[in-house]
Design a protein around this motif. Sequence first.
Motif, PDB file in Angstrom:
ATOM      1  N   MET A  25      -2.956-111.314 -29.518  1.00  0.00           N
ATOM      2  CA  MET A  25      -2.074-110.151 -29.684  1.00  0.00           C
ATOM      3  C   MET A  25      -2.683-109.165 -30.667  1.00  0.00           C
ATOM      4  SD  MET A  25      -0.851-112.757 -32.096  1.00  0.00           S
ATOM      5  CE  MET A  25      -0.597-113.701 -30.693  1.00  0.00           C
ATOM      6  N   LEU A  26      -2.266-107.915 -30.543  1.00  0.00           N
ATOM      7  CA  LEU A  26      -2.744-106.863 -31.431  1.00  0.00           C
ATOM      8  C   LEU A  26      -1.605-106.452 -32.352  1.00  0.00           C
ATOM      9  CD1 LEU A  26      -4.546-104.681 -28.731  1.00  0.00           C
ATOM     10  CD2 LEU A  26      -5.646-106.090 -30.469  1.00  0.00           C
ATOM     11  N   VAL A  27      -1.880-106.386 -33.634  1.00  0.00           N
ATOM     12  CA  VAL A  27      -0.880-105.978 -34.618  1.00  0.00           C
ATOM     13  C   VAL A  27      -1.411-104.728 -35.312  1.00  0.00           C
ATOM     14  CG1 VAL A  27       0.418-106.672 -36.664  1.00  0.00           C
ATOM     15  CG2 VAL A  27      -0.229-108.390 -34.977  1.00  0.00           C
ATOM     16  N   ARG A  28      -0.634-103.655 -35.227  1.00  0.00           N
ATOM     17  CA  ARG A  28      -1.098-102.379 -35.780  1.00  0.00           C
ATOM     18  C   ARG A  28      -0.059-101.781 -36.714  1.00  0.00           C
ATOM     19  NH1 ARG A  28      -2.731-101.548 -30.084  1.00  0.00           N
ATOM     20  NH2 ARG A  28      -4.948-101.050 -30.025  1.00  0.00           N
ATOM     21  N   PRO A  29      -0.528-100.988 -37.702  1.00  0.00           N
ATOM     22  CA  PRO A  29       0.447-100.252 -38.530  1.00  0.00           C
ATOM     23  C   PRO A  29       1.192 -99.251 -37.651  1.00  0.00           C
ATOM     24  CG  PRO A  29      -1.822 -99.535 -39.001  1.00  0.00           C
ATOM     25  CD  PRO A  29      -1.912-100.720 -38.080  1.00  0.00           C
ATOM     26  N   LYS A  30       2.512 -99.169 -37.841  1.00  0.00           N
ATOM     27  CA  LYS A  30       3.306 -98.223 -37.047  1.00  0.00           C
ATOM     28  C   LYS A  30       2.917 -96.778 -37.369  1.00  0.00           C
ATOM     29  CE  LYS A  30       7.528-100.919 -36.365  1.00  0.00           C
ATOM     30  NZ  LYS A  30       8.919-101.142 -36.769  1.00  0.00           N
ATOM     31  N   ALA A  31       3.159 -95.874 -36.420  1.00  0.00           N
ATOM     32  CA  ALA A  31       2.907 -94.458 -36.647  1.00  0.00           C
ATOM     33  C   ALA A  31       3.717 -93.994 -37.853  1.00  0.00           C
ATOM     34  CB  ALA A  31       3.290 -93.655 -35.412  1.00  0.00           C
ATOM     35  N   GLY A  32       3.115 -93.194 -38.702  1.00  0.00           N
ATOM     36  CA  GLY A  32       3.827 -92.671 -39.856  1.00  0.00           C
ATOM     37  C   GLY A  32       3.719 -93.558 -41.083  1.00  0.00           C
ATOM     38  N   ILE A  33       3.289 -94.806 -40.876  1.00  0.00           N
ATOM     39  CA  ILE A  33       3.113 -95.719 -42.014  1.00  0.00           C
ATOM     40  C   ILE A  33       1.716 -95.513 -42.595  1.00  0.00           C
ATOM     41  CG2 ILE A  33       2.911 -98.162 -42.655  1.00  0.00           C
ATOM     42  CD1 ILE A  33       5.765 -97.515 -42.163  1.00  0.00           C
TER      43      ILE A  33
END
Lengths: 76, 76
Positions: A1-9
């Motif tokens: 799975m890919l875990v990314r910082p949310k937009a705006g964070i």
Amino acid sequence: MLVRPKAGILDPQGQAVEGSLRQLGFAVGEARVGRVVDLELGSTDATSARAEVERMCEQLLANPLIESFEIELEDV
Amino acid sequence: MLVRPKAGILDPQGQAVEGSLRQLGFAVGEARVGRVVDLELGSTDATSARAEVERMCEQLLANPLIESFEIELEDV
């Protein structure tokens, strides 16, 4: 799975990568850095495997306040 | 691009994830943890974009001794 910082964070790791790439002479726009986790599962059923990985992300692998995750299943 | 520890290279982060998931009651096999870097490029040509990202990986984003990388291009 890919875990990314949310937009705006705020993503300090991404900002560091951006800065370093520019210093090396690369013309880049925004950079964001996340994690990829590859996992072997016993399950052979895609629906239950996906549900299980979702629970893993929610309980351990992603921080739902600041990160989003994406699940990809693969037969091996 | 995705940057992952090469096969056979010790991955302490992956081992920690494995251990924690098992403690939470999930039956998982091997876990490996890598990085995903999302980048905006100015280039509109896929061949030159790929070559540029390859150079970025070699120079900064991946350690070729212990990590392999995979490039995915996307139009936005």
